[in-house]
Write an enzyme that holds these catalytic residues in place. Structure first.
Site, PDB file in Angstrom:
ATOM      1  N   ASP A  99       0.852  -1.177   0.000  1.00  0.00           N
ATOM      2  CA  ASP A  99       0.000   0.000   0.000  1.00  0.00           C
ATOM      3  C   ASP A  99       0.898   1.240   0.000  1.00  0.00           C
ATOM      4  O   ASP A  99       1.868   1.302   0.756  1.00  0.00           O
ATOM      5  CB  ASP A  99      -0.880   0.001   1.257  1.00  0.00           C
ATOM      6  CG  ASP A  99      -2.327   0.327   0.950  1.00  0.00           C
ATOM      7  OD1 ASP A  99      -2.570   1.433   0.443  1.00  0.00           O
ATOM      8  OD2 ASP A  99      -3.194  -0.513   1.224  1.00  0.00           O
ATOM      9  N   ASP A 200      -3.207   4.589  -2.308  1.00  0.00           N
ATOM     10  CA  ASP A 200      -4.329   5.072  -1.507  1.00  0.00           C
ATOM     11  C   ASP A 200      -4.807   6.452  -1.981  1.00  0.00           C
ATOM     12  O   ASP A 200      -3.984   7.369  -2.143  1.00  0.00           O
ATOM     13  CB  ASP A 200      -3.838   5.171  -0.053  1.00  0.00           C
ATOM     14  CG  ASP A 200      -4.953   5.411   0.942  1.00  0.00           C
ATOM     15  OD1 ASP A 200      -5.775   4.506   1.136  1.00  0.00           O
ATOM     16  OD2 ASP A 200      -4.996   6.515   1.529  1.00  0.00           O
ATOM     17  N   GLU A 257      -6.369   3.822  -6.040  1.00  0.00           N
ATOM     18  CA  GLU A 257      -7.702   3.957  -5.441  1.00  0.00           C
ATOM     19  C   GLU A 257      -8.207   5.351  -5.789  1.00  0.00           C
ATOM     20  O   GLU A 257      -7.561   6.351  -5.445  1.00  0.00           O
ATOM     21  CB  GLU A 257      -7.610   3.782  -3.921  1.00  0.00           C
ATOM     22  CG  GLU A 257      -8.993   3.721  -3.290  1.00  0.00           C
ATOM     23  CD  GLU A 257      -9.033   4.143  -1.827  1.00  0.00           C
ATOM     24  OE1 GLU A 257      -9.964   3.728  -1.131  1.00  0.00           O
ATOM     25  OE2 GLU A 257      -8.137   4.895  -1.381  1.00  0.00           O
ATOM     26  N   HIS A 330     -11.166  -3.740   2.733  1.00  0.00           N
ATOM     27  CA  HIS A 330     -11.231  -3.436   4.163  1.00  0.00           C
ATOM     28  C   HIS A 330     -12.138  -2.244   4.476  1.00  0.00           C
ATOM     29  O   HIS A 330     -12.327  -1.919   5.643  1.00  0.00           O
ATOM     30  CB  HIS A 330      -9.815  -3.166   4.679  1.00  0.00           C
ATOM     31  CG  HIS A 330      -9.205  -1.970   4.013  1.00  0.00           C
ATOM     32  ND1 HIS A 330      -8.865  -1.947   2.680  1.00  0.00           N
ATOM     33  CD2 HIS A 330      -8.918  -0.730   4.486  1.00  0.00           C
ATOM     34  CE1 HIS A 330      -8.390  -0.761   2.366  1.00  0.00           C
ATOM     35  NE2 HIS A 330      -8.407   0.003   3.448  1.00  0.00           N
ATOM     36  N   ASP A 331     -12.645  -1.566   3.453  1.00  0.00           N
ATOM     37  CA  ASP A 331     -13.538  -0.421   3.665  1.00  0.00           C
ATOM     38  C   ASP A 331     -14.999  -0.758   3.380  1.00  0.00           C
ATOM     39  O   ASP A 331     -15.868   0.103   3.560  1.00  0.00           O
ATOM     40  CB  ASP A 331     -13.147   0.745   2.740  1.00  0.00           C
ATOM     41  CG  ASP A 331     -11.771   1.306   3.052  1.00  0.00           C
ATOM     42  OD1 ASP A 331     -11.357   1.253   4.229  1.00  0.00           O
ATOM     43  OD2 ASP A 331     -11.112   1.804   2.124  1.00  0.00           O
TER      44      ASP A 331
END
Ligand code: NOJ
Length: 556
Positions: A99, A200, A257, A330-331
């Site tokens: 990430d 991210d 993302e 994970h969101d």
């Protein structure tokens, strides 16, 4: 397909290390815990592992607030553990993607600590510091995690910008020295041999100069700054610079993302000739079950909207860019609870959803636990929740007069902790995740839903995913074929066709619990002869689709 486009044929598995597997029984997952499970992931057949952040962090947002980019979070282990993990992943013929969180740092990062000290600090301009306006914040933007996007700091009598929590100050990418530091840091990891980055909120790094006031939507306290901080004026330039200065030297993959990116934006971001990113995570399909005002305002999904949306992305990017395919991360809440049925048809609907996604064009992402059909969780007490977004929202809505039960309902349906409960490895206490006290409670369904049970059952969701992954490797049409949506207006059947050279595939998915008799004869007539290559029920017949049934036909 060019050789450096290996990611087009890959299936990525996302690990949220905190909740994956705890090797030292302190209640928090760790790198050694991941190493212990590599053979399991190899058995599933995935090619690439993406690790959510493992860097040193005070964990205000579980590692998305980085204090030191070049150190490993103590709870997760050491740099030696990381080096071993990378080596072990590579030894098994898999790849490792990290990430990259560079829209913001932690407020405990050295750069921020320095930048805070004085207006003259050489690090001052690494962040957005502004004077107050009329005794208030510099502009009206709200933070994604609630409240204002600005925090006042007494030392210099100025405010700093934080799109996320106040412990996540935004980095100022206008500053070339900051960009240089980020590039060096990226090289540090790439030189170790990692295979790419998940970037991210990367389309937030260019902000509209002047940071104009945002529009205040109905019922909102703060202005919506998103059109000034998403897909900003220099975003393409910055992404191209990252490639030119760093990525072009390594045969790696990138996935950006990008909330708020349209298919049109995505054709630019992922056009291979532009050298920006290989693919993006879009949010449009994840927003379809929200009413105006944001994700906590619940609305049932209309399947026709979902079909239209996914079809739009499939066609827009075909031969132009590249899609990523995901239901979970994970969101997001667990997909089987969200678009499937996590009770009577948990197994059928989890498989159906998997088939529906994995036969599309793009790189599929599997989020830990998805391959065993893990479900959402309903903790009775707010105290059992950990996520900053959830906890802030609770306080905010409580203050606005919402009833406790209504807020909890939103949390049950949409809270990020649904995805963050520990992976259920077996039916022992805490699902075999730890023998300590887990940092967040395990989902009470672990006795029924766990990896050991899945591996013992030849009809499990796990083996269905394994089959999907191997089909993608065997059949180039899944990677290369075009996409055509069928039965657009049907309220419960998601059907589509893929074509490539002289091959074709027809995918039928029933998103409802009622049996549907396929009346549209023409559809099947297009395939006078076919072979069923995958189904989630025994004795499948595409003329009649049972509850959550999925059938994939290959034309002969
Ligand atoms: C997106 C990440 O996926 C999410 O978990 C995080 O809270 C925000 N970006 C801020 O880094």
């Amino acid at each position: 397909m060019e050789n450096n486009q290996w990611w087009k044929k890959s299936v990525v598995y996302q690990i949220y290390p905190r909740s994956f597997n705890d090797s030292n029984q302190d209640g928090v997952g760790d790198l050694q815990g991941i190493i212990e499970k590599l053979d399991y992931l190899k058995l599933l057949g995935v090619d690439v592992l993406w690790l959510s952040p493992v860097y040193d962090s005070p964990n205000d947002d579980n590692g998305y607030d980085i204090r030191n980019y070049q150190e490993i979070m103590q709870e997760f282990g050491t740099m030696e553990d990381f080096n071993l993990l990378l080596d072990q992943v590579h030894q098994r013929g898999m790849k490792l993607v990290m990430d990259l969180v560079v829209n913001h740092t932690s407020d405990e990062h050295y750069w921020f600590m320095e930048s805070k000290k004085s207006k003259e600090s050489p690090y001052r301009d690494y962040y957005f510091w502004r004077k107050g306006k009329d005794g208030r914040e510099p502009n009206n933007w709200g933070s994604v995690f609630g409240g204002s996007a600005w925090k006042y700091d007494e030392i210099t009598d100025e405010y700093y910008l934080h799109i996320f929590s106040k412990k996540q100050p935004d980095l100022n990418w206008e500053n070339p020295k900051l960009r240089q530091e980020v590039y060096q840091m990226m090289r540090f990891w790439l030189d170790k041999g990692i295979d790419g980055f998940r970037m991210d909120v990367i389309n937030f790094i260019s902000k509209e100069p002047g940071l104009p006031e945002g529009e205040i939507h109905d019922g909102q306290t703060y202005g919506d700054g998103s059109r000034y901080f998403m897909n900003g004026p220099r975003i393409h330039e910055f992404l191209q610079e990252i490639n030119e200065r760093v990525l072009s030297d390594y045969p790696v993959m990138t996935v950006g993302e990008m909330p708020g990116a349209s298919p049109k934006d995505a054709t630019q971001y992922t056009d291979p000739n532009r050298n920006e990113v290989n693919m993006i995570f879009t949010f449009e399909h994840m927003d379809l079950d929200s009413a105006p005002g944001g994700k906590w305002n619940l609305k049932p999904l209309n399947l026709v909207d979902l079909k239209e949306n996914l079809a739009k992305w499939q066609t827009a990017l075909h031969k132009k860019g590249w899609n990523s395919l995901y239901w979970n991360n994970h969101d997001q809440p667990r997909i089987v609870s969200r678009f499937g049925n996590d009770q009577e048809y948990r197994v059928e609907s989890a498989k159906m959803l998997a088939a529906c996604l994995h036969f599309m064009q793009g790189t599929p992402y599997i989020y830990q636990g998805e391959e065993i059909g893990m479900t959402n969780v309903k903790f009775e007490s707010l105290e059992d929740y950990r996520d900053i977004e959830t906890l802030n929202m609770y306080e905010e809505r409580k203050a606005l007069g919402y009833a406790h039960d209504e807020i909890m309902q939103s949390i049950y349906v949409k809270g990020r902790d649904n995805a963050r409960t520990p992976v259920q490895w077996d039916d022992s206490e805490h699902g075999g995740f730890t023998s300590g006290i887990p940092w967040i409670k395990v989902n009470p369904r672990y006795k029924e839903i766990n990896v050991t049970a899945a591996l013992e059952d030849p009809n499990s969701i796990f083996y269905f995913y394994q089959k999907l992954i191997s089909l993608r490797k065997e059949m180039d049409i899944i990677v290369e074929g075009d996409f055509q949506l069928l039965l657009e207006d049907h309220p419960s059947i998601f059907a589509y066709e893929r074509n490539w050279k002289d091959e074709s595939l027809l995918v039928f998915c029933n998103f409802g619990d009622k049996t549907i008799v396929m009346e549209d004869e023409d559809l099947l007539n297009r395939f006078p002869e076919y072979e069923i290559i995958l189904a989630n029920y025994d004795e499948a017949d595409p003329k009649e689709l049972r509850s959550y049934e999925a059938i994939v036909l290959k034309g002969k």
